[in-house]
Write a protein that holds these residues in place. Structure first.
Motif, PDB file in Angstrom:
ATOM      1  N   GLN A  63       0.825  -1.203   0.000  1.00  0.00           N
ATOM      2  CA  GLN A  63       0.000   0.000   0.000  1.00  0.00           C
ATOM      3  C   GLN A  63       0.861   1.257   0.000  1.00  0.00           C
ATOM      4  OE1 GLN A  63      -2.446   0.941   3.532  1.00  0.00           O
ATOM      5  NE2 GLN A  63      -4.139   1.337   2.119  1.00  0.00           N
ATOM      6  N   LEU A  64       1.958   1.230   0.740  1.00  0.00           N
ATOM      7  CA  LEU A  64       2.863   2.380   0.760  1.00  0.00           C
ATOM      8  C   LEU A  64       3.462   2.626  -0.620  1.00  0.00           C
ATOM      9  CD1 LEU A  64       4.772   1.944   4.146  1.00  0.00           C
ATOM     10  CD2 LEU A  64       2.736   3.306   3.661  1.00  0.00           C
ATOM     11  N   GLN A  65       3.806   1.573  -1.310  1.00  0.00           N
ATOM     12  CA  GLN A  65       4.350   1.739  -2.662  1.00  0.00           C
ATOM     13  C   GLN A  65       3.296   2.311  -3.606  1.00  0.00           C
ATOM     14  OE1 GLN A  65       6.311  -1.736  -4.213  1.00  0.00           O
ATOM     15  NE2 GLN A  65       7.651  -1.979  -2.428  1.00  0.00           N
ATOM     16  N   ARG A  66       2.056   1.854  -3.458  1.00  0.00           N
ATOM     17  CA  ARG A  66       0.993   2.416  -4.289  1.00  0.00           C
ATOM     18  C   ARG A  66       0.761   3.883  -3.939  1.00  0.00           C
ATOM     19  NH1 ARG A  66      -1.584  -2.504  -2.764  1.00  0.00           N
ATOM     20  NH2 ARG A  66      -3.027  -1.356  -1.399  1.00  0.00           N
ATOM     21  N   GLY A  67       0.800   4.194  -2.628  1.00  0.00           N
ATOM     22  CA  GLY A  67       0.618   5.576  -2.214  1.00  0.00           C
ATOM     23  C   GLY A  67       1.727   6.473  -2.721  1.00  0.00           C
ATOM     24  N   TYR A  68       2.946   5.962  -2.727  1.00  0.00           N
ATOM     25  CA  TYR A  68       4.066   6.751  -3.263  1.00  0.00           C
ATOM     26  C   TYR A  68       3.840   7.058  -4.737  1.00  0.00           C
ATOM     27  CZ  TYR A  68       8.550   7.735  -5.423  1.00  0.00           C
ATOM     28  OH  TYR A  68       9.545   8.297  -6.183  1.00  0.00           O
ATOM     29  N   LYS A  69       3.319   6.073  -5.461  1.00  0.00           N
ATOM     30  CA  LYS A  69       3.090   6.298  -6.896  1.00  0.00           C
ATOM     31  C   LYS A  69       2.015   7.361  -7.115  1.00  0.00           C
ATOM     32  CE  LYS A  69       3.014   3.883 -11.267  1.00  0.00           C
ATOM     33  NZ  LYS A  69       2.990   2.565 -11.966  1.00  0.00           N
ATOM     34  N   VAL A  70       0.987   7.367  -6.261  1.00  0.00           N
ATOM     35  CA  VAL A  70      -0.039   8.412  -6.357  1.00  0.00           C
ATOM     36  C   VAL A  70       0.589   9.782  -6.075  1.00  0.00           C
ATOM     37  CG1 VAL A  70      -2.199   9.302  -5.405  1.00  0.00           C
ATOM     38  CG2 VAL A  70      -1.907   6.843  -5.738  1.00  0.00           C
ATOM     39  N   TYR A  71       1.423   9.841  -5.040  1.00  0.00           N
ATOM     40  CA  TYR A  71       2.102  11.113  -4.753  1.00  0.00           C
ATOM     41  C   TYR A  71       2.947  11.539  -5.940  1.00  0.00           C
ATOM     42  CZ  TYR A  71       5.578  14.427  -3.295  1.00  0.00           C
ATOM     43  OH  TYR A  71       6.394  15.529  -3.265  1.00  0.00           O
ATOM     44  N   LYS A  72       3.723  10.620  -6.477  1.00  0.00           N
ATOM     45  CA  LYS A  72       4.651  10.954  -7.565  1.00  0.00           C
ATOM     46  C   LYS A  72       3.921  11.438  -8.812  1.00  0.00           C
ATOM     47  CE  LYS A  72       8.021   8.744 -10.640  1.00  0.00           C
ATOM     48  NZ  LYS A  72       8.708   7.457 -10.992  1.00  0.00           N
ATOM     49  N   GLU A  73       2.836  10.756  -9.180  1.00  0.00           N
ATOM     50  CA  GLU A  73       2.172  11.059 -10.445  1.00  0.00           C
ATOM     51  C   GLU A  73       1.087  12.123 -10.323  1.00  0.00           C
ATOM     52  OE1 GLU A  73       0.904   7.582 -12.526  1.00  0.00           O
ATOM     53  OE2 GLU A  73       2.822   6.536 -12.245  1.00  0.00           O
ATOM     54  N   VAL A  74       0.622  12.396  -9.108  1.00  0.00           N
ATOM     55  CA  VAL A  74      -0.479  13.351  -8.937  1.00  0.00           C
ATOM     56  C   VAL A  74      -0.077  14.503  -8.016  1.00  0.00           C
ATOM     57  CG1 VAL A  74      -2.876  13.677  -8.226  1.00  0.00           C
ATOM     58  CG2 VAL A  74      -2.182  11.533  -9.320  1.00  0.00           C
ATOM     59  N   THR A 230      -9.497   2.975  -7.969  1.00  0.00           N
ATOM     60  CA  THR A 230     -10.631   3.889  -7.871  1.00  0.00           C
ATOM     61  C   THR A 230     -10.171   5.142  -7.116  1.00  0.00           C
ATOM     62  OG1 THR A 230     -11.391   2.994  -5.763  1.00  0.00           O
ATOM     63  CG2 THR A 230     -12.197   1.920  -7.775  1.00  0.00           C
ATOM     64  N   ILE A 231     -10.981   6.182  -7.157  1.00  0.00           N
ATOM     65  CA  ILE A 231     -10.636   7.402  -6.423  1.00  0.00           C
ATOM     66  C   ILE A 231     -10.485   7.103  -4.942  1.00  0.00           C
ATOM     67  CG2 ILE A 231     -11.507   9.664  -5.712  1.00  0.00           C
ATOM     68  CD1 ILE A 231     -12.688  10.003  -8.478  1.00  0.00           C
ATOM     69  N   ASP A 232     -11.379   6.264  -4.419  1.00  0.00           N
ATOM     70  CA  ASP A 232     -11.323   5.911  -3.007  1.00  0.00           C
ATOM     71  C   ASP A 232     -10.043   5.140  -2.684  1.00  0.00           C
ATOM     72  OD1 ASP A 232     -13.245   5.825  -0.511  1.00  0.00           O
ATOM     73  OD2 ASP A 232     -12.308   3.848  -0.610  1.00  0.00           O
ATOM     74  N   ASP A 233      -9.664   4.214  -3.541  1.00  0.00           N
ATOM     75  CA  ASP A 233      -8.446   3.420  -3.318  1.00  0.00           C
ATOM     76  C   ASP A 233      -7.205   4.303  -3.381  1.00  0.00           C
ATOM     77  OD1 ASP A 233      -9.677   0.910  -2.985  1.00  0.00           O
ATOM     78  OD2 ASP A 233      -9.880   0.675  -5.153  1.00  0.00           O
ATOM     79  N   MET A 234      -7.139   5.160  -4.374  1.00  0.00           N
ATOM     80  CA  MET A 234      -5.968   6.033  -4.510  1.00  0.00           C
ATOM     81  C   MET A 234      -5.846   6.981  -3.322  1.00  0.00           C
ATOM     82  SD  MET A 234      -5.809   6.924  -8.615  1.00  0.00           S
ATOM     83  CE  MET A 234      -7.530   7.456  -8.767  1.00  0.00           C
ATOM     84  N   ALA A 235      -6.970   7.515  -2.866  1.00  0.00           N
ATOM     85  CA  ALA A 235      -6.953   8.414  -1.714  1.00  0.00           C
ATOM     86  C   ALA A 235      -6.498   7.679  -0.470  1.00  0.00           C
ATOM     87  CB  ALA A 235      -8.342   9.014  -1.499  1.00  0.00           C
ATOM     88  N   ARG A 236      -6.965   6.456  -0.279  1.00  0.00           N
ATOM     89  CA  ARG A 236      -6.578   5.679   0.903  1.00  0.00           C
ATOM     90  C   ARG A 236      -5.083   5.332   0.856  1.00  0.00           C
ATOM     91  NH1 ARG A 236     -10.320   2.500   0.646  1.00  0.00           N
ATOM     92  NH2 ARG A 236     -11.643   3.214   2.358  1.00  0.00           N
ATOM     93  N   ASP A 237      -4.593   4.966  -0.329  1.00  0.00           N
ATOM     94  CA  ASP A 237      -3.188   4.580  -0.452  1.00  0.00           C
ATOM     95  C   ASP A 237      -2.253   5.765  -0.221  1.00  0.00           C
ATOM     96  OD1 ASP A 237      -3.988   2.006  -1.009  1.00  0.00           O
ATOM     97  OD2 ASP A 237      -3.787   2.201  -3.182  1.00  0.00           O
ATOM     98  N   VAL A 238      -2.577   6.915  -0.778  1.00  0.00           N
ATOM     99  CA  VAL A 238      -1.692   8.069  -0.580  1.00  0.00           C
ATOM    100  C   VAL A 238      -1.787   8.573   0.854  1.00  0.00           C
ATOM    101  CG1 VAL A 238      -3.272   9.967  -1.213  1.00  0.00           C
ATOM    102  CG2 VAL A 238      -0.830  10.144  -1.731  1.00  0.00           C
ATOM    103  N   SER A 239      -2.918   8.377   1.503  1.00  0.00           N
ATOM    104  CA  SER A 239      -3.030   8.734   2.925  1.00  0.00           C
ATOM    105  C   SER A 239      -2.119   7.839   3.765  1.00  0.00           C
ATOM    106  CB  SER A 239      -4.485   8.593   3.395  1.00  0.00           C
ATOM    107  OG  SER A 239      -5.335   9.478   2.697  1.00  0.00           O
ATOM    108  N   ALA A 240      -2.049   6.565   3.420  1.00  0.00           N
ATOM    109  CA  ALA A 240      -1.151   5.643   4.119  1.00  0.00           C
ATOM    110  C   ALA A 240       0.298   6.053   3.904  1.00  0.00           C
ATOM    111  CB  ALA A 240      -1.387   4.217   3.632  1.00  0.00           C
ATOM    112  N   PHE A 241       0.630   6.435   2.671  1.00  0.00           N
ATOM    113  CA  PHE A 241       2.005   6.863   2.371  1.00  0.00           C
ATOM    114  C   PHE A 241       2.380   8.115   3.155  1.00  0.00           C
ATOM    115  CE2 PHE A 241       4.712   9.664  -0.296  1.00  0.00           C
ATOM    116  CZ  PHE A 241       5.891   8.933  -0.217  1.00  0.00           C
TER     117      PHE A 241
END
Length: 284
Positions: A63-74, A230-241
């Motif tokens: 999840q942290l890796q997914r959250g990092y990717k959301v941070y990096k790309e968005v 999904t928007i919910d998944d991406m928001a949750r993952d970047v919050s974890a990151f």
């Protein structure tokens, strides 16, 4: 004479101060505060249900890796992460080679060794994540006169930070149709309007913020592990990151804290028993 005048002036000041205090206290106790849209329609953060929450919380590496990717790309288009270095990403499960490659994909400020002029260069693992803007003036010019906050400690800087970030990212609404418990914002406060350039979000304290919705569609980010985006998944993952960036030692703190608590309880019991034994024959 001067002393008498001074006493009278001081007494008069005390009387005025006491009168003001009594009137203010009476007004506060008897007058109903005028309700505003911010008080009625500001919502408390929703539970993001992160694995890191609670006394026994741990991080989900994927999840942290997914959250990092959301941070990096968005998020990195507007927000810095100035207290986190690229080498810290090894804690997310990246290898040393992956961290070097990841760092090299970013540009950081540098100095041209031949001319001494300011330039940019590929980042090294020891570098920190760069700011997307050269200074606050440029940041304000690009964001409707608002400086996007650094996200390194955002979940510590906001009350219930992890849930706040998650709720804010998923909380954009249309004020014309927004309602809470059957109360419509448009009906209760017909004069309420979101100023031009701002965006309505009931999880933000004054309901309007300069940041446009950053997560706008499903699949905006493609995760390497094939997880849904999904928007919910991406928001949750970047919050974890961002919870990790603010508390990278959270797991170690939890692992250390419980043995310390148990030791203190055991030591307290021993101390009490020793006290009873030492003073047993001394009491009358």
């Amino acid at each position: 004479m001067a002393r008498i005048i001074g006493i009278l002036v001081g007494a008069g000041f005390c009387i005025v101060l006491l009168y003001s205090f009594i009137v203010g206290a009476y007004t506060w106790a008897t007058d109903d505060a005028e309700e505003t849209a911010e008080h009625v329609f500001h919502l408390h953060p929703r539970d993001a249900d992160l694995q890191s929450a609670g006394w026994f919380g741990t991080f989900d590496e994927q999840q942290l890796q997914r959250g990092y990717k959301v941070y990096k790309e968005v998020c990195s288009a507007c927000h810095s992460l100035r207290l986190v270095s690229f080498r810290n990403l090894e804690a997310l499960g990246y290898s040393e080679a992956q961290v070097k490659a990841e760092a090299a994909a970013w540009q950081v400020p540098g100095i041209d060794p031949t001319t001494g002029e300011a330039t940019t260069r590929p980042a090294l693992p020891t570098d920190y994540f760069p700011s997307p803007y050269p200074n606050d003036v440029a940041a304000r010019a690009a964001n409707n006169n608002a400086v996007p906050p650094d996200l390194s400690l955002i979940t510590k800087a906001r009350h219930d930070g992890s849930n706040y970030v998650y709720s804010l990212l998923t909380g954009y609404r249309d004020p014309a149709t927004f309602s809470v418990d059957g109360e419509s914002l448009a009906e209760e406060f017909p004069d309420f309007a979101t100023p031009s350039g701002l965006h309505f979000n009931p999880y933000f304290p004054n309901l309007n913020l300069a940041m446009a919705p950053p997560l706008t569609s499903e699949g905006q980010v493609t995760f390497d592990d094939g997880s849904p985006a999904t928007i919910d998944d991406m928001a949750r993952d970047v919050s974890a990151f961002l919870t990790w960036t603010a508390e990278p030692k959270l797991e170690q703190r939890h692992q250390t804290g419980w043995p310390v608590v148990l030791f203190l309880i055991f030591a307290s019991v021993l101390a009490y028993m020793a006290y009873q034994n030492v003073w047993r024959d001394k009491k009358h």
